[in-house]
Design an enzyme around this catalytic site. Structure first.
Site, PDB file in Angstrom:
ATOM      1  N   CYS A 239       0.856  -1.188   0.000  1.00  0.00           N
ATOM      2  CA  CYS A 239       0.000   0.000   0.000  1.00  0.00           C
ATOM      3  C   CYS A 239       0.889   1.234   0.000  1.00  0.00           C
ATOM      4  O   CYS A 239       1.685   1.427  -0.910  1.00  0.00           O
ATOM      5  CB  CYS A 239      -0.985  -0.024   1.168  1.00  0.00           C
ATOM      6  SG  CYS A 239      -0.243  -0.037   2.806  1.00  0.00           S
ATOM      7  N   ARG A 244      -2.304  -0.818   5.538  1.00  0.00           N
ATOM      8  CA  ARG A 244      -3.454  -1.366   4.822  1.00  0.00           C
ATOM      9  C   ARG A 244      -3.124  -2.721   4.193  1.00  0.00           C
ATOM     10  O   ARG A 244      -3.964  -3.622   4.156  1.00  0.00           O
ATOM     11  CB  ARG A 244      -3.929  -0.377   3.751  1.00  0.00           C
ATOM     12  CG  ARG A 244      -4.604   0.856   4.309  1.00  0.00           C
ATOM     13  CD  ARG A 244      -4.960   1.857   3.218  1.00  0.00           C
ATOM     14  NE  ARG A 244      -3.781   2.556   2.709  1.00  0.00           N
ATOM     15  CZ  ARG A 244      -3.805   3.394   1.666  1.00  0.00           C
ATOM     16  NH1 ARG A 244      -4.937   3.624   1.018  1.00  0.00           N
ATOM     17  NH2 ARG A 244      -2.704   4.005   1.267  1.00  0.00           N
TER      18      ARG A 244
END
Length: 286
Positions: A239, A244
């Site tokens: 990410c 994430r």
């Protein structure tokens, strides 16, 4: 189908086990001040900014320091560690990945995280727990769970020949190169926008329900297989700074049981600044 591994606990289970010997709760939030406003009774705080990262180099603390950290938090080797936090467990997933990478076992995530616990009106406290320090045993890293820049570059060939997969879990605008960071987040010095060539854009949030819980195993399987990310492939997720992608790594490896999943923690803040690294950009201002 069921989840591949027994790595989730419900908020109800957590409420029933707050006082259970051998069960320890750790809160890990993006907002590092959130813990002080209220947390699960008995839960200790892990600060991802200061506890997990090397103070000078862009890298993690060493396994010996991880042992010292867990000992300081009063964690024993045979304890079950339940991680939870804000943002649908972004940083709890990051801590789960990092601790697993560091050799820690007996880890679980409270499904739904802090937001579900609060939404259900469950007990919170601002009182910091009394912790008795322990001596946590030595740990050894599992490098099969982490991808480095040169490994990612070499992985491009596997992606091209269909043996590997690259999952970009950022927003579509980040993936296309329209922006280099999420809305309302600071620009973190990335010089180029776009994505790693061959990556599939599967935003992390597609794996969660509105209450912050993970979607069912069947839904998750359909989500990733629909993008060609199948269990027989060597998968790398990334990410912006890896929080994430840790969430997606957790889904792929722990919930779906994919055998080969690595988290590229350098992610876009490294790749987007790398001299000579290939980038695809699909956004055009025209």
């Amino acid at each position: 189908m069921d989840y591949a591994k027994d790595v989730l606990v419900s908020t109800e289970w957590a409420a029933q086990n707050l006082q259970t010997p051998g069960v320890r709760f750790i809160e890990v939030d993006e907002d590092i001040l959130l813990y002080e406003t209220g947390h699960l009774p008995g839960a200790v705080k892990l600060d991802w900014q200061t506890d997990l990262w090397h103070p000078v180099e862009r890298d993690f603390i060493e396994p010996q320091q991880v042992s010292e950290l867990l000992g300081k938090l009063g964690i024993k080797a045979d304890d079950t560690i339940v991680l939870y936090g804000d943002k649908s467990n972004w940083w709890a997933s990051y801590a789960y990945w990092f601790l697993t990478y560091s050799g820690v076992s007996n880890l679980k995530i409270m499904n739904g995280g802090r937001q579900k616990w609060v939404a259900e009106g469950r007990e919170m406290t601002t009182e910091a727990p009394t912790v008795t320090a322990t001596t946590y045993p030595a740990l050894q890293r599992d490098e099969s769970l982490r991808a480095y820049r040169d490994e990612v570059r070499a992985h491009l060939e596997s992606v091209n020949n269909g043996q590997g997969a690259m999952v970009d879990v950022r927003s579509p605008d980040e993936f296309s190169g329209k922006v280099t960071h999420m809305p309302n987040y600071p620009q973190e010095g990335v010089l180029r926008g776009g994505h790693i060539p061959g990556a599939r854009n599967i935003p992390w949030a597609k794996a969660t329900n509105e209450d912050g819980t993970f979607k069912s195993a069947d839904e998750l399987k359909a989500l990733y297989e629909g993008e060609g990310v199948t269990a027989d492939k060597d998968v790398i997720a990334y990410c912006r700074i890896a929080e994430r992608s840790s969430h997606s790594w957790f889904v792929l490896r722990e919930l779906l049981g994919y055998p080969k999943v690595r988290n590229y923690d350098g992610s876009w803040t490294e790749w987007g600044n790398g001299v000579g690294l290939p980038i695809e950009k699909t956004y055009s201002e025209e």
